[in-house]
Design an enzyme around this catalytic site. Structure first.
Site, PDB file in Angstrom:
ATOM      1  N   CYS A 165      50.963  49.902  46.606  1.00  0.00           N
ATOM      2  CA  CYS A 165      51.832  49.064  45.860  1.00  0.00           C
ATOM      3  C   CYS A 165      51.966  49.533  44.070  1.00  0.00           C
ATOM      4  O   CYS A 165      51.277  51.041  44.000  1.00  0.00           O
ATOM      5  CB  CYS A 165      50.179  47.689  45.726  1.00  0.00           C
ATOM      6  SG  CYS A 165      51.294  46.254  44.623  1.00  0.00           S
ATOM      7  N   ASP A 193      51.538  48.011  41.539  1.00  0.00           N
ATOM      8  CA  ASP A 193      50.803  47.701  40.836  1.00  0.00           C
ATOM      9  C   ASP A 193      50.378  48.494  39.928  1.00  0.00           C
ATOM     10  O   ASP A 193      49.638  49.522  40.343  1.00  0.00           O
ATOM     11  CB  ASP A 193      49.143  47.426  41.259  1.00  0.00           C
ATOM     12  CG  ASP A 193      48.357  46.437  40.537  1.00  0.00           C
ATOM     13  OD1 ASP A 193      48.202  47.020  39.447  1.00  0.00           O
ATOM     14  OD2 ASP A 193      48.361  45.282  40.697  1.00  0.00           O
ATOM     15  N   ARG A 242      47.566  49.120  38.183  1.00  0.00           N
ATOM     16  CA  ARG A 242      45.994  49.244  38.515  1.00  0.00           C
ATOM     17  C   ARG A 242      45.357  50.347  39.072  1.00  0.00           C
ATOM     18  O   ARG A 242      45.145  51.206  39.413  1.00  0.00           O
ATOM     19  CB  ARG A 242      45.682  47.827  38.680  1.00  0.00           C
ATOM     20  CG  ARG A 242      46.016  47.133  36.736  1.00  0.00           C
ATOM     21  CD  ARG A 242      45.147  45.752  37.344  1.00  0.00           C
ATOM     22  NE  ARG A 242      45.382  45.881  38.478  1.00  0.00           N
ATOM     23  CZ  ARG A 242      45.439  43.841  38.724  1.00  0.00           C
ATOM     24  NH1 ARG A 242      44.325  42.802  37.640  1.00  0.00           N
ATOM     25  NH2 ARG A 242      46.636  43.487  40.118  1.00  0.00           N
ATOM     26  N   HIS A 290      45.627  46.921  47.997  1.00  0.00           N
ATOM     27  CA  HIS A 290      44.594  46.233  46.677  1.00  0.00           C
ATOM     28  C   HIS A 290      44.180  45.841  47.146  1.00  0.00           C
ATOM     29  O   HIS A 290      44.487  44.428  47.385  1.00  0.00           O
ATOM     30  CB  HIS A 290      44.882  47.144  45.693  1.00  0.00           C
ATOM     31  CG  HIS A 290      46.041  46.404  44.843  1.00  0.00           C
ATOM     32  ND1 HIS A 290      45.142  45.410  44.057  1.00  0.00           N
ATOM     33  CD2 HIS A 290      47.307  46.777  45.143  1.00  0.00           C
ATOM     34  CE1 HIS A 290      46.888  44.904  43.847  1.00  0.00           C
ATOM     35  NE2 HIS A 290      47.460  45.151  44.575  1.00  0.00           N
ATOM     36  N   CYS A 297      46.303  41.336  44.922  1.00  0.00           N
ATOM     37  CA  CYS A 297      47.025  41.511  45.200  1.00  0.00           C
ATOM     38  C   CYS A 297      48.028  40.741  44.933  1.00  0.00           C
ATOM     39  O   CYS A 297      47.978  39.473  44.961  1.00  0.00           O
ATOM     40  CB  CYS A 297      48.190  42.597  46.208  1.00  0.00           C
ATOM     41  SG  CYS A 297      49.255  42.832  46.619  1.00  0.00           S
TER      42      CYS A 297
HETATM   43 ZN   LIG Z   1      49.231  45.037  44.774  1.00  0.00          ZN
END
Ligand SMILES: [Zn+2]
Length: 211
Positions: free
Chosen positions: A42, A44, A46, A98, A101
C-alpha cells in the site's frame, strides 16, 4: 523550503552512515541491482517496505499503490511484475496489505472521494463477493481488518492469474507468491496465505499456459 532542506540534510547523513559501514556500497550498487523480492504494498506512509523487512537499497523491488491492488488492466503494475520476473528474475512476490487501510475502509462506505473512487472500486468488488462473510461482523474496525485480509488474498490470486507469472512456473523458473499483512499498531508482519509456487495451485479456469 526549510522543510525540504531538512530532507537533503537527512539524505546526506543517510548516505554517510551507509558509507561508514561499507565505503564502496554505492559504487557496487550503481553497477547492478539483483533483488530477490518484489514487494507489492500500500502507498500508506506508515508502511515503508524496506524498513519493515530490514532490507537495504538493491534488495527489494517495490511497487506501491492505494490498498496494494493487482489489477489485470493496470499497465503500471503489470510492467513492474513483468520486469521483476523476466529481467530481474526475482524469486518471491510479496503482496503486503495492512490493517486499518484507508483504501479498504473507503470501499465499505457509500460516498465519493474523487478519482480514487475508480481504484477503490476494485476493493468494493472484493467486499461484494465476500459480503456474506463480512456483513455478520458488527464491529466496524474488525470488518475493515477482515476485508484488508481478504483483499490481500484476492490480490495474491490476481498475481497468480497473470500470464507472465504462469509462464515462469511453466518454464521451471523458481517463483513463490506470498500474502502478508502488516499491523501499524505493533510493527509486525503476519503471513496470511499459503505460498503459491506452481501452476497446480491456480484454478483451472484461470490457467493460461500448460505446465
Ligand atoms: Zn493502505
Amino acid at each position: 523550503m526549510e522543510q525540504l532542506d531538512t530532507l537533503f540534510q537527512n539524505n546526506r547523513a543517510w548516505a554517510e552512515a551507509i558509507k561508514a559501514e561499507d565505503p564502496e556500497f554505492f559504487e557496487k550498487l550503481a553497477k547492478q541491482q539483483s533483488p530477490e523480492y518484489l514487494w507489492i504494498g500500500c502507498a500508506d506512509s506508515r508502511v515503508p517496505a524496506n524498513e519493515i523487512v530490514g532490507l537495504l537499497p538493491g534488495e527489494l523491488f517495490v511497487h506501491r499503490n492505494i490498498a496494494n491492488c493487482v489489477v489485470h488492466t493496470d499497465l503500471n503494475c503489470l510492467s513492474v511484475i513483468h520486469y521483476a520476473i523476466e529481467i530481474l528474475k526475482i524469486k518471491h512476490i510479496i503482496v503486503c496489505g495492512h490493517y486499518g487501510c484507508g483504501g479498504v475502509q473507503a470501499a465499505l462506505q457509500n460516498q465519493q472521494y474523487g478519482l480514487a473512487d475508480h481504484w477503490v472500486r476494485n476493493i468494493r468488488d472484493v467486499y461484494y463477493n465476500n459480503r456474506k462473510k463480512l456483513d455478520g461482523i458488527t464491529d466496524d474496525k474488525e470488518r475493515v481488518d477482515r476485508l484488508c485480509e481478504i483483499n490481500v488474498k484476492q490480490q495474491v490470486a490476481n498475481v497468480c492469474h497473470i500470464p507472465v507469472v504462469q509462464n515462469a512456473w511453466a518454464s521451471g523458473q523458481s517463483l513463490a507468491v506470498h500474502g502478508w499483512i502488516y499491523s501499524i499498531q505493533d510493527g509486525l508482519l503476519r503471513n496470511i496465505t499459503s505460498v503459491v509456487d506452481s501452476l497446480e495451485d491456480v484454478p483451472d479456469h484461470y490457467r493460461v499456459t500448460e505446465a
